[in-house]
Design a protein around this motif. Sequence first.
Motif, PDB file in Angstrom:
ATOM      1  N   ALA A 198       0.775  -1.140   0.063  1.00  0.00           N
ATOM      2  CA  ALA A 198      -0.011   0.021  -0.110  1.00  0.00           C
ATOM      3  C   ALA A 198       0.874   1.331  -0.008  1.00  0.00           C
ATOM      4  O   ALA A 198       0.647   2.284  -0.849  1.00  0.00           O
ATOM      5  CB  ALA A 198      -1.164  -0.016   1.227  1.00  0.00           C
ATOM      6  N   PRO A 199       1.923   1.451   1.091  1.00  0.00           N
ATOM      7  CA  PRO A 199       2.552   2.827   0.905  1.00  0.00           C
ATOM      8  C   PRO A 199       3.349   2.861  -0.189  1.00  0.00           C
ATOM      9  O   PRO A 199       3.639   3.970  -0.681  1.00  0.00           O
ATOM     10  CB  PRO A 199       3.355   2.741   2.139  1.00  0.00           C
ATOM     11  CG  PRO A 199       3.340   1.131   2.601  1.00  0.00           C
ATOM     12  CD  PRO A 199       2.020   0.453   2.248  1.00  0.00           C
ATOM     13  N   ARG A 200       3.815   1.687  -0.814  1.00  0.00           N
ATOM     14  CA  ARG A 200       4.724   1.690  -1.957  1.00  0.00           C
ATOM     15  C   ARG A 200       4.057   2.010  -3.045  1.00  0.00           C
ATOM     16  O   ARG A 200       4.293   2.973  -4.031  1.00  0.00           O
ATOM     17  CB  ARG A 200       5.553   0.671  -2.024  1.00  0.00           C
ATOM     18  CG  ARG A 200       6.365   0.017  -1.095  1.00  0.00           C
ATOM     19  CD  ARG A 200       7.131  -1.009  -0.963  1.00  0.00           C
ATOM     20  NE  ARG A 200       7.954  -1.000  -2.330  1.00  0.00           N
ATOM     21  CZ  ARG A 200       8.439  -2.079  -2.878  1.00  0.00           C
ATOM     22  NH1 ARG A 200       8.507  -3.450  -2.307  1.00  0.00           N
ATOM     23  NH2 ARG A 200       9.397  -1.900  -3.908  1.00  0.00           N
ATOM     24  N   ILE A 201       2.653   1.647  -3.318  1.00  0.00           N
ATOM     25  CA  ILE A 201       2.022   1.873  -4.517  1.00  0.00           C
ATOM     26  C   ILE A 201       1.609   3.513  -4.436  1.00  0.00           C
ATOM     27  O   ILE A 201       1.831   4.278  -5.323  1.00  0.00           O
ATOM     28  CB  ILE A 201       0.729   1.227  -4.612  1.00  0.00           C
ATOM     29  CG1 ILE A 201       0.710  -0.402  -4.838  1.00  0.00           C
ATOM     30  CG2 ILE A 201      -0.172   1.763  -5.464  1.00  0.00           C
ATOM     31  CD1 ILE A 201      -0.341  -1.092  -4.733  1.00  0.00           C
ATOM     32  N   VAL A 202       1.345   3.844  -3.102  1.00  0.00           N
ATOM     33  CA  VAL A 202       1.269   5.369  -3.204  1.00  0.00           C
ATOM     34  C   VAL A 202       2.359   6.427  -3.406  1.00  0.00           C
ATOM     35  O   VAL A 202       2.262   7.160  -4.024  1.00  0.00           O
ATOM     36  CB  VAL A 202       0.432   5.536  -1.703  1.00  0.00           C
ATOM     37  CG1 VAL A 202       0.193   7.259  -1.535  1.00  0.00           C
ATOM     38  CG2 VAL A 202      -0.751   5.011  -1.522  1.00  0.00           C
ATOM     39  N   ARG A 203       3.464   5.785  -2.935  1.00  0.00           N
ATOM     40  CA  ARG A 203       4.828   6.621  -3.108  1.00  0.00           C
ATOM     41  C   ARG A 203       5.035   6.629  -4.411  1.00  0.00           C
ATOM     42  O   ARG A 203       5.392   7.628  -5.120  1.00  0.00           O
ATOM     43  CB  ARG A 203       6.124   5.582  -2.443  1.00  0.00           C
ATOM     44  CG  ARG A 203       7.304   6.537  -2.933  1.00  0.00           C
ATOM     45  CD  ARG A 203       8.354   5.990  -1.817  1.00  0.00           C
ATOM     46  NE  ARG A 203       8.542   4.291  -2.084  1.00  0.00           N
ATOM     47  CZ  ARG A 203       9.426   3.769  -1.454  1.00  0.00           C
ATOM     48  NH1 ARG A 203      10.039   4.038  -0.310  1.00  0.00           N
ATOM     49  NH2 ARG A 203       9.566   2.421  -1.784  1.00  0.00           N
ATOM     50  N   GLY A 204       4.775   5.650  -5.457  1.00  0.00           N
ATOM     51  CA  GLY A 204       4.896   5.670  -6.798  1.00  0.00           C
ATOM     52  C   GLY A 204       3.910   6.763  -7.699  1.00  0.00           C
ATOM     53  O   GLY A 204       4.341   7.533  -8.533  1.00  0.00           O
ATOM     54  N   ALA A 205       2.498   6.627  -7.009  1.00  0.00           N
ATOM     55  CA  ALA A 205       1.797   7.590  -7.521  1.00  0.00           C
ATOM     56  C   ALA A 205       2.276   9.029  -7.201  1.00  0.00           C
ATOM     57  O   ALA A 205       2.200  10.098  -7.856  1.00  0.00           O
ATOM     58  CB  ALA A 205       0.364   7.445  -6.672  1.00  0.00           C
ATOM     59  N   ARG A 206       2.881   9.244  -6.041  1.00  0.00           N
ATOM     60  CA  ARG A 206       3.449  10.519  -5.694  1.00  0.00           C
ATOM     61  C   ARG A 206       4.627  10.675  -6.599  1.00  0.00           C
ATOM     62  O   ARG A 206       4.736  12.100  -6.935  1.00  0.00           O
ATOM     63  CB  ARG A 206       3.895  10.480  -4.189  1.00  0.00           C
ATOM     64  CG  ARG A 206       2.874  10.668  -3.283  1.00  0.00           C
ATOM     65  CD  ARG A 206       3.285  10.496  -1.660  1.00  0.00           C
ATOM     66  NE  ARG A 206       2.005  10.931  -0.888  1.00  0.00           N
ATOM     67  CZ  ARG A 206       1.991  10.596   0.273  1.00  0.00           C
ATOM     68  NH1 ARG A 206       2.961   9.931   0.751  1.00  0.00           N
ATOM     69  NH2 ARG A 206       1.039  10.621   1.225  1.00  0.00           N
ATOM     70  N   TRP A 207       5.385   9.877  -6.940  1.00  0.00           N
ATOM     71  CA  TRP A 207       6.474  10.221  -7.756  1.00  0.00           C
ATOM     72  C   TRP A 207       6.076  10.711  -8.973  1.00  0.00           C
ATOM     73  O   TRP A 207       6.518  11.680  -9.624  1.00  0.00           O
ATOM     74  CB  TRP A 207       7.298   8.954  -8.034  1.00  0.00           C
ATOM     75  CG  TRP A 207       8.186   8.546  -6.909  1.00  0.00           C
ATOM     76  CD1 TRP A 207       8.478   9.228  -5.571  1.00  0.00           C
ATOM     77  CD2 TRP A 207       8.859   7.426  -6.831  1.00  0.00           C
ATOM     78  NE1 TRP A 207       9.296   8.474  -4.852  1.00  0.00           N
ATOM     79  CE2 TRP A 207       9.431   7.197  -5.570  1.00  0.00           C
ATOM     80  CE3 TRP A 207       9.035   5.969  -7.782  1.00  0.00           C
ATOM     81  CZ2 TRP A 207      10.330   5.972  -5.245  1.00  0.00           C
ATOM     82  CZ3 TRP A 207       9.835   4.944  -7.083  1.00  0.00           C
ATOM     83  CH2 TRP A 207      10.393   5.086  -5.997  1.00  0.00           C
ATOM     84  N   ARG A 208       4.914   9.986  -9.741  1.00  0.00           N
ATOM     85  CA  ARG A 208       4.472  10.360 -11.030  1.00  0.00           C
ATOM     86  C   ARG A 208       3.842  11.986 -10.709  1.00  0.00           C
ATOM     87  O   ARG A 208       4.120  12.625 -11.697  1.00  0.00           O
ATOM     88  CB  ARG A 208       3.232   9.512 -11.399  1.00  0.00           C
ATOM     89  CG  ARG A 208       2.561   9.986 -12.691  1.00  0.00           C
ATOM     90  CD  ARG A 208       3.157  10.053 -14.025  1.00  0.00           C
ATOM     91  NE  ARG A 208       2.682  10.725 -14.830  1.00  0.00           N
ATOM     92  CZ  ARG A 208       3.125  10.730 -16.311  1.00  0.00           C
ATOM     93  NH1 ARG A 208       4.237  10.380 -16.376  1.00  0.00           N
ATOM     94  NH2 ARG A 208       2.369  11.406 -16.967  1.00  0.00           N
ATOM     95  N   HIS A 209       2.995  12.163  -9.606  1.00  0.00           N
ATOM     96  CA  HIS A 209       2.473  13.540  -9.541  1.00  0.00           C
ATOM     97  C   HIS A 209       3.709  14.479  -9.636  1.00  0.00           C
ATOM     98  O   HIS A 209       3.456  15.605 -10.036  1.00  0.00           O
ATOM     99  CB  HIS A 209       1.692  13.386  -8.373  1.00  0.00           C
ATOM    100  CG  HIS A 209       1.294  14.892  -7.844  1.00  0.00           C
ATOM    101  ND1 HIS A 209       0.297  15.615  -8.615  1.00  0.00           N
ATOM    102  CD2 HIS A 209       1.516  15.981  -7.007  1.00  0.00           C
ATOM    103  CE1 HIS A 209       0.019  16.719  -8.299  1.00  0.00           C
ATOM    104  NE2 HIS A 209       0.841  16.841  -7.035  1.00  0.00           N
ATOM    105  N   ALA A 210       4.592  14.170  -8.636  1.00  0.00           N
ATOM    106  CA  ALA A 210       5.806  15.206  -8.798  1.00  0.00           C
ATOM    107  C   ALA A 210       6.604  15.421 -10.017  1.00  0.00           C
ATOM    108  O   ALA A 210       6.661  16.721 -10.505  1.00  0.00           O
ATOM    109  CB  ALA A 210       6.672  14.672  -7.764  1.00  0.00           C
TER     110      ALA A 210
END
Length: 232
Positions: A198-210
């Motif tokens: 879960a936190p790693r999937i969300v981290r990837g989403a944040r990377w893309r957003h950034a």
Amino acid sequence: PPVTPSTDAAGAMRRISALDLVPAVYDWLANHASWPELVAFLAIEGGPDAGFDDLVALAQVGIHGVPKVALAENYWDELGRGALEDVHTILHDRLVTAIDMPRVAREDMPVSALERIALGGLVATNRHLQPEMIGALGVIELQAGPRCRAVVRAMRRLDAPVDALPFYEEHAQADPRHGKDWLERVVTPLVEREPRWAPRIVRGARWRHAVNESFIGDVFDRFAAHAHAIGA
């Protein structure tokens, strides 16, 4: 906020994707950009899913069950559901030809554009980043629909050639469905099976957003003289 294994990863991805869902530059594009500006913008933007077919193919390796099927269906859509003329890369080739889109050399692209491209390569070529890859690709699907609709409005306003429309029309229609499936049939069951993802999937989403936020800022600055003039 910090993300823990118990966090609703799909909900977190929805919130991340909703941040600046349709940046001001797309409103400017839809309503005010000239034809040369539209072509220049598209040459830099590159479409919502450059290389997405290969990325989603790699994302599903080793995954089982419903998430595997959902990713495979996404990939099949990328491949035009078996019709060569509807393959997304073919549709993009038709767009390039129709508008005589220039090829922008890497050294002339904003660094943020290169970072956006590099993120896909990073998560695709490092097996241990598969959860981050799921998150990053999901954000692409969740954000592409309304942005592509803005491009379609710009093309229609400017009487673009017929062959220019199908690529962005396809994404405007299909990506909202893809985004919903990505959350409900990929992310949610994956996290139920492996909560540590879960936190790693969300981290990837944040990377893309950034990287995307940085890219959009640079693109907006490139057209700022015109965009700011009309208050976009």
